[in-house]
Design an enzyme around this catalytic site. Structure first.
Site, PDB file in Angstrom:
ATOM      1  N   ARG A  58       0.897  -1.215   0.074  1.00 45.92           N
ATOM      2  CA  ARG A  58      -0.096  -0.040   0.103  1.00 45.92           C
ATOM      3  C   ARG A  58       0.824   1.256   0.053  1.00 45.92           C
ATOM      4  O   ARG A  58       0.599   2.345  -0.841  1.00 45.92           O
ATOM      5  CB  ARG A  58      -1.116  -0.172   1.171  1.00 45.92           C
ATOM      6  CG  ARG A  58      -1.826   1.305   1.381  1.00 45.92           C
ATOM      7  CD  ARG A  58      -2.971   1.016   2.381  1.00 45.92           C
ATOM      8  NE  ARG A  58      -3.933   1.740   2.677  1.00 45.92           N
ATOM      9  CZ  ARG A  58      -4.965   2.239   1.988  1.00 45.92           C
ATOM     10  NH1 ARG A  58      -4.982   1.215   1.013  1.00 45.92           N
ATOM     11  NH2 ARG A  58      -5.783   3.118   2.040  1.00 45.92           N
ATOM     12  N   HIS A  62       1.012   3.992  -2.791  1.00 40.47           N
ATOM     13  CA  HIS A  62       0.584   5.328  -2.622  1.00 40.47           C
ATOM     14  C   HIS A  62       1.484   6.530  -2.783  1.00 40.47           C
ATOM     15  O   HIS A  62       1.314   7.679  -3.193  1.00 40.47           O
ATOM     16  CB  HIS A  62      -0.100   5.310  -1.124  1.00 40.47           C
ATOM     17  CG  HIS A  62      -1.258   4.877  -0.975  1.00 40.47           C
ATOM     18  ND1 HIS A  62      -2.464   5.645  -0.326  1.00 40.47           N
ATOM     19  CD2 HIS A  62      -1.848   3.775  -1.792  1.00 40.47           C
ATOM     20  CE1 HIS A  62      -3.584   5.001  -0.126  1.00 40.47           C
ATOM     21  NE2 HIS A  62      -3.415   4.092  -1.091  1.00 40.47           N
ATOM     22  N   ASP A  63       2.807   6.039  -2.698  1.00 39.03           N
ATOM     23  CA  ASP A  63       3.825   6.724  -3.038  1.00 39.03           C
ATOM     24  C   ASP A  63       4.213   6.955  -4.362  1.00 39.03           C
ATOM     25  O   ASP A  63       4.128   8.282  -4.979  1.00 39.03           O
ATOM     26  CB  ASP A  63       5.109   6.388  -2.593  1.00 39.03           C
ATOM     27  CG  ASP A  63       6.313   7.383  -2.580  1.00 39.03           C
ATOM     28  OD1 ASP A  63       6.096   8.529  -2.272  1.00 39.03           O
ATOM     29  OD2 ASP A  63       7.615   6.837  -3.002  1.00 39.03           O
ATOM     30  N   GLY A  68       5.316  10.132  -8.470  1.00 34.06           N
ATOM     31  CA  GLY A  68       6.350   9.224  -8.720  1.00 34.06           C
ATOM     32  C   GLY A  68       6.871   8.484  -7.541  1.00 34.06           C
ATOM     33  O   GLY A  68       6.623   8.954  -6.362  1.00 34.06           O
ATOM     34  N   ASN A  90      -4.419   8.379   2.473  1.00 29.70           N
ATOM     35  CA  ASN A  90      -3.151   7.978   3.321  1.00 29.70           C
ATOM     36  C   ASN A  90      -3.129   7.602   4.756  1.00 29.70           C
ATOM     37  O   ASN A  90      -2.505   7.214   5.378  1.00 29.70           O
ATOM     38  CB  ASN A  90      -1.807   9.001   3.078  1.00 29.70           C
ATOM     39  CG  ASN A  90      -1.596   8.922   1.590  1.00 29.70           C
ATOM     40  OD1 ASN A  90      -1.682   7.851   0.807  1.00 29.70           O
ATOM     41  ND2 ASN A  90      -1.123   9.902   0.965  1.00 29.70           N
ATOM     42  N   PRO A 156      -7.404   6.282  -6.122  1.00 29.19           N
ATOM     43  CA  PRO A 156      -8.307   5.670  -6.606  1.00 29.19           C
ATOM     44  C   PRO A 156      -9.277   5.323  -5.378  1.00 29.19           C
ATOM     45  O   PRO A 156      -8.334   4.512  -4.534  1.00 29.19           O
ATOM     46  CB  PRO A 156      -8.110   4.512  -7.551  1.00 29.19           C
ATOM     47  CG  PRO A 156      -6.539   4.098  -7.002  1.00 29.19           C
ATOM     48  CD  PRO A 156      -5.928   5.516  -6.974  1.00 29.19           C
ATOM     49  N   HIS A 187      -4.483  -6.598  -2.963  1.00 23.86           N
ATOM     50  CA  HIS A 187      -5.490  -7.065  -2.442  1.00 23.86           C
ATOM     51  C   HIS A 187      -5.427  -8.487  -1.859  1.00 23.86           C
ATOM     52  O   HIS A 187      -5.965  -8.911  -0.861  1.00 23.86           O
ATOM     53  CB  HIS A 187      -6.507  -6.718  -3.068  1.00 23.86           C
ATOM     54  CG  HIS A 187      -6.906  -5.339  -2.986  1.00 23.86           C
ATOM     55  ND1 HIS A 187      -8.093  -4.751  -4.055  1.00 23.86           N
ATOM     56  CD2 HIS A 187      -6.268  -4.153  -2.806  1.00 23.86           C
ATOM     57  CE1 HIS A 187      -8.078  -3.557  -3.938  1.00 23.86           C
ATOM     58  NE2 HIS A 187      -6.858  -3.146  -3.232  1.00 23.86           N
ATOM     59  N   THR A 232      -6.349 -17.365   1.185  1.00 27.49           N
ATOM     60  CA  THR A 232      -5.047 -17.270   1.808  1.00 27.49           C
ATOM     61  C   THR A 232      -4.576 -15.653   2.058  1.00 27.49           C
ATOM     62  O   THR A 232      -3.834 -15.211   1.428  1.00 27.49           O
ATOM     63  CB  THR A 232      -3.995 -17.737   0.567  1.00 27.49           C
ATOM     64  OG1 THR A 232      -4.487 -17.037  -0.735  1.00 27.49           O
ATOM     65  CG2 THR A 232      -4.354 -19.201   0.308  1.00 27.49           C
TER      66      THR A 232
END
Length: 312
Positions: A58, A62-63, A68, A90, A156, A187, A232
Site C-alpha cells: 500500500r 500510494h507513493d 512518482g 493515506n 483511486p 489485495h 490465503t
C-alpha cells in the site's frame, strides 16, 4: 537467473529513460550491504507481523501514484505545512517505523548514500517474497523528492469504475494487465474496513455464504476490518482471482475486474495459473517502481525519511 534476465530486458524495453540512471546493483560499490540491511530489517518485522507485506504494498503504491516513486509520502506534516500523509487516502498507510529503522542502519553504514525511495522499493520487494510471492530483482538509484503536498494526492477509491481505473493507470504508464495484476496482487494480502464495502453487501450477486459472514462481522462496533482474500490472506498468490470469479470479490473494484470485458479474461488467466500471476506480478512491480523517478542530481538523499534535508 533466467527470471532476473527476463525482468532486466523488460525493464530496458519499457522504461528506457529511467534506465539511464536506475540500474540493478546500484549500491554495489557505494554501499554493498544496502539491500541486505533492508532485507534483515524487513524480515525481523515480518516474523512479528505478517501483515507488514500488505502495509508496504500500500505504501509503495500510494507513493508512486502521486508524484512518482520519490518517498514524498514519508514526509511528516508540520504546523502550517501539511503533507501527503495528511490526506484521507493515506490515513491507513502504515509501516513508516520500519523504513525509519532501515534508514537508521543505512546511515550508520553508508551516510547519505541510500535514498528513502529505494528503501521503500526494496522493503516492498522483500516483504512480497517473505509472504510467499515471487522473488525478483529491482533496479535502484532513485532519489528523494523535494515536495509533499496533500493537493497532489488523487488516489483511486474502492468503488472506482474499471474504465476510470484503466485511465488512471495509463496516466502512469501502466497498462490494463499491470492494473489487474497490481490491484489483485495488492489485495491478496490486504484488509478493508466494513465501511468501504457496504455497496457490495447490498449486491444480490455476491456469494450468499460470504455475504452472510461479512454482515455478521460488520455488526460489531468500531468499523471492523476483513481480509480481502478469504482463502490465503497472508500469501501473495492468485487465490483472490478465483474468489472474484465466484462472485466473492469484497471490494467493488475487485469484483468488477471479473465482470468487465476488458479485464475478466486476465482475471480468469490468473485464477487458472499462479505461475503466470507470479511472473506478471514481478514484472508489474518492477515497472511501477520506475514511475517518474528522480535520478542523477535531481532531488536529494534524505538523512531522515520524514524530513527534507533543509528542514522544511
Amino acid at each position: 537467473m533466467r527470471a532476473i534476465t527476463a525482468l532486466f530486458f523488460l525493464f530496458c524495453f519499457l522504461v528506457p529513460s529511467a534506465l539511464a540512471q536506475l540500474r540493478f546493483g546500484f549500491y554495489g560499490r557505494s554501499c554493498p550491504r544496502a539491500e541486505s540491511i533492508v532485507a534483515n530489517v524487513v524480515a525481523n518485522r515480518f516474523r512479528r507481523d505478517r501483515s507488514i507485506t500488505a502495509a508496504f504494498l500500500r505504501m509503495h503504491f500510494h507513493d508512486c501514484f502521486v508524484r512518482g516513486c520519490d518517498a514524498s509520502l514519508l514526509i511528516d506534516p508540520r504546523p502550517g505545512r501539511p503533507s501527503e500523509k495528511s490526506t484521507g487516502p493515506n490515513a491507513s498507510v502504515r509501516g513508516y517505523e520500519v523504513i525509519d529503522e532501515a534508514k537508521r542502519q543505512l546511515e550508520a553504514a553508508c551516510p547519505r548514500t541510500v535514498s528513502c525511495a529505494d528503501i521503500v522499493t526494496l522493503a516492498t520487494r522483500d516483504s512480497v517474497a517473505l509472504a510467499g510471492g515471487p522473488r525478483f530483482s529491482v533496479p535502484t538509484g532513485r532519489r528523494d523528492g523535494l515536495r509533499s503536498s496533500p493537493n497532489d494526492v488523487n488516489l483511486p477509491g474502492p468503488t472506482i469504475p474499471v474504465g476510470a481505473s484503466i485511465q488512471l493507470f495509463a496516466a502512469q504508464g501502466m497498462n490494463v494487465n499491470d492494473m489487474v495484476t497490481l490491484i489483485g496482487g495488492g489485495h491478496s494480502v490486504g484488509v478493508a474496513h466494513c465501511s468501504l464495502f457496504q455497496d457490495r453487501l447490498a449486491d444480490p450477486s455476491m456469494d450468499r455464504t460470504l455475504n452472510a459472514r461479512l454482515r455478521n462481522t460488520c455488526r460489531a462496533p468500531n468499523d471492523p476490518s476483513v481480509f480481502l482474500d478469504q482463502r490465503t490472506p497472508f500469501i501473495v498468490d492468485n487465490a483472490i482471482y478465483g474468489e472474484i470469479r465466484r462472485q466473492r470479490g469484497i471490494l467493488r473494484i475487485d469484483q468488477n475486474l471479473g465482470l468487465d470485458r476488458s479485464t475478466r479474461g486476465i482475471v480468469s488467466s490468473f485464477a487458472s495459473s499462479n505461475a503466470l500471476f507470479r511472473q506478471r506480478f514481478a514484472q508489474a512491480m518492477v515497472k511501477m517502481g520506475t514511475i517518474k523517478v528522480l535520478t542523477g542530481r535531481s532531488g536529494e538523499i534524505r538523512r531522515n525519511c520524514r524530513v527534507f534535508n533543509n528542514g522544511r
